[in-house]
Design a protein around this motif. Structure first.
Motif, PDB file in Angstrom:
ATOM      1  N   ARG A  33       0.938  -1.220  -0.024  1.00 38.12           N
ATOM      2  CA  ARG A  33      -0.045   0.017  -0.004  1.00 38.12           C
ATOM      3  C   ARG A  33       0.852   1.326  -0.097  1.00 38.12           C
ATOM      4  NH1 ARG A  33      -5.420   0.162   2.215  1.00 38.12           N
ATOM      5  NH2 ARG A  33      -6.347  -1.895   2.153  1.00 38.12           N
ATOM      6  N   GLN A  38      -4.107   8.677   2.958  1.00 36.87           N
ATOM      7  CA  GLN A  38      -5.418   8.068   2.987  1.00 36.87           C
ATOM      8  C   GLN A  38      -5.581   6.794   2.260  1.00 36.87           C
ATOM      9  OE1 GLN A  38      -8.506  10.464   1.180  1.00 36.87           O
ATOM     10  NE2 GLN A  38     -10.215   9.551   2.385  1.00 36.87           N
ATOM     11  N   LYS A  39      -4.973   6.451   1.244  1.00 30.15           N
ATOM     12  CA  LYS A  39      -5.079   5.070   0.694  1.00 30.15           C
ATOM     13  C   LYS A  39      -4.441   4.058   1.347  1.00 30.15           C
ATOM     14  CE  LYS A  39      -5.898   6.341  -4.119  1.00 30.15           C
ATOM     15  NZ  LYS A  39      -5.179   6.590  -5.458  1.00 30.15           N
ATOM     16  N   SER A  40      -3.591   4.528   2.289  1.00 29.42           N
ATOM     17  CA  SER A  40      -2.951   3.347   3.044  1.00 29.42           C
ATOM     18  C   SER A  40      -3.677   2.647   4.175  1.00 29.42           C
ATOM     19  CB  SER A  40      -1.564   3.665   3.521  1.00 29.42           C
ATOM     20  OG  SER A  40      -1.637   4.662   4.695  1.00 29.42           O
ATOM     21  N   ARG A  41      -4.788   3.583   4.452  1.00 28.66           N
ATOM     22  CA  ARG A  41      -5.778   3.005   5.432  1.00 28.66           C
ATOM     23  C   ARG A  41      -6.790   2.160   5.024  1.00 28.66           C
ATOM     24  NH1 ARG A  41      -1.974   5.753   8.138  1.00 28.66           N
ATOM     25  NH2 ARG A  41      -1.996   7.866   8.542  1.00 28.66           N
ATOM     26  N   SER A  42      -7.484   1.429   6.023  1.00 30.07           N
ATOM     27  CA  SER A  42      -8.612   0.752   5.358  1.00 30.07           C
ATOM     28  C   SER A  42      -9.920   1.800   5.352  1.00 30.07           C
ATOM     29  CB  SER A  42      -8.958  -0.403   6.522  1.00 30.07           C
ATOM     30  OG  SER A  42      -9.340   0.009   7.602  1.00 30.07           O
ATOM     31  N   VAL A  44     -11.391   3.022   2.935  1.00 29.26           N
ATOM     32  CA  VAL A  44     -11.367   4.508   1.878  1.00 29.26           C
ATOM     33  C   VAL A  44     -12.131   4.178   0.483  1.00 29.26           C
ATOM     34  CG1 VAL A  44      -9.567   5.753   0.560  1.00 29.26           C
ATOM     35  CG2 VAL A  44      -9.018   4.867   2.891  1.00 29.26           C
ATOM     36  N   ALA A  45     -13.026   5.113   0.171  1.00 31.90           N
ATOM     37  CA  ALA A  45     -13.636   5.192  -1.115  1.00 31.90           C
ATOM     38  C   ALA A  45     -13.526   6.548  -1.579  1.00 31.90           C
ATOM     39  CB  ALA A  45     -15.220   4.736  -0.915  1.00 31.90           C
ATOM     40  N   ILE A  46     -12.787   6.853  -2.411  1.00 29.13           N
ATOM     41  CA  ILE A  46     -12.563   8.221  -2.858  1.00 29.13           C
ATOM     42  C   ILE A  46     -12.802   8.523  -4.277  1.00 29.13           C
ATOM     43  CG2 ILE A  46     -10.978   9.590  -1.039  1.00 29.13           C
ATOM     44  CD1 ILE A  46      -8.685   8.357  -2.413  1.00 29.13           C
ATOM     45  N   ASN A  47     -13.462   7.685  -4.885  1.00 27.29           N
ATOM     46  CA  ASN A  47     -13.929   7.840  -6.368  1.00 27.29           C
ATOM     47  C   ASN A  47     -14.654   9.455  -6.649  1.00 27.29           C
ATOM     48  OD1 ASN A  47     -12.815   5.701  -7.361  1.00 27.29           O
ATOM     49  ND2 ASN A  47     -14.761   4.661  -8.005  1.00 27.29           N
ATOM     50  N   TYR A  49     -13.931  12.080  -5.326  1.00 24.37           N
ATOM     51  CA  TYR A  49     -13.535  13.063  -4.424  1.00 24.37           C
ATOM     52  C   TYR A  49     -12.220  14.018  -4.799  1.00 24.37           C
ATOM     53  CZ  TYR A  49     -12.350  14.904   0.322  1.00 24.37           C
ATOM     54  OH  TYR A  49     -12.188  15.777   1.365  1.00 24.37           O
TER      55      TYR A  49
END
Length: 154
Positions: A33, A38-42, A44-47, A49
């Motif tokens: 990861r 933010q993307k390393s955490r669980s 996450v949904a950033i489509n 954003y």
């Protein structure tokens, strides 16, 4: 061959990647990861954003309207009807919505069947359906047949 000798074909199965299981696995520590953020955490949904800025899909004006009760017609082309007549699956003398469904040309009637003019019509056919394009009516009459448009069964 015995039960204990049964094996999958070579290459049929692929071992699953076990992440975060030590440095020797090649996917240890951060589990592929990267580091921090933010993307390393669980969870996450950033489509779409944009970091708090108003997203593009919200900035653009909304236009148009979809009628919730619009009629949905099953569409069939003249060329296909001709093909089914040639194959003997349809009787040219009497073609209606029920015979079109029974022959397998269309799966279901929906709110009715609409005939379009794509393809050649050579058979002298009598067709009665819920809807038809002007070109389809002309093509059937040119072949010596008759295409009548009936009111949809409510």
């Amino acid at each position: 061959m015995k039960l204990n000798e049964l094996r999958d074909n070579a290459g049929a199965t692929k071992k699953r990647m076990r992440v975060a299981r030590g440095p020797g696995s090649g996917k240890g520590k951060t589990a592929g990861r990267g580091i921090k953020g933010q993307k390393s955490r669980s969870g996450v949904a950033i489509n779409g954003y944009e970091g708090g800025q108003m997203p593009l899909y919200q900035r653009l004006p909304k236009r148009g309207f979809t009628t919730p009760n619009a009629k949905k017609y099953a569409v069939v082309n003249l060329g296909l009807i001709q093909k089914f007549i040639d194959a003997g699956k349809l009787d040219a003398a009497n073609i209606n919505e029920d015979t079109l469904v029974a022959s397998g040309l269309i799966r279901r009637k929906l709110d009715g069947i609409r005939v379009l003019a794509k393809g050649e019509m050579t058979a002298k056919a009598t067709i009665s359906v819920t809807g038809a394009s002007k070109g389809a009516v002309e093509a059937v009459e040119k072949a010596g047949g008759k295409l009548t448009v009936i009111a949809a069964a409510e």
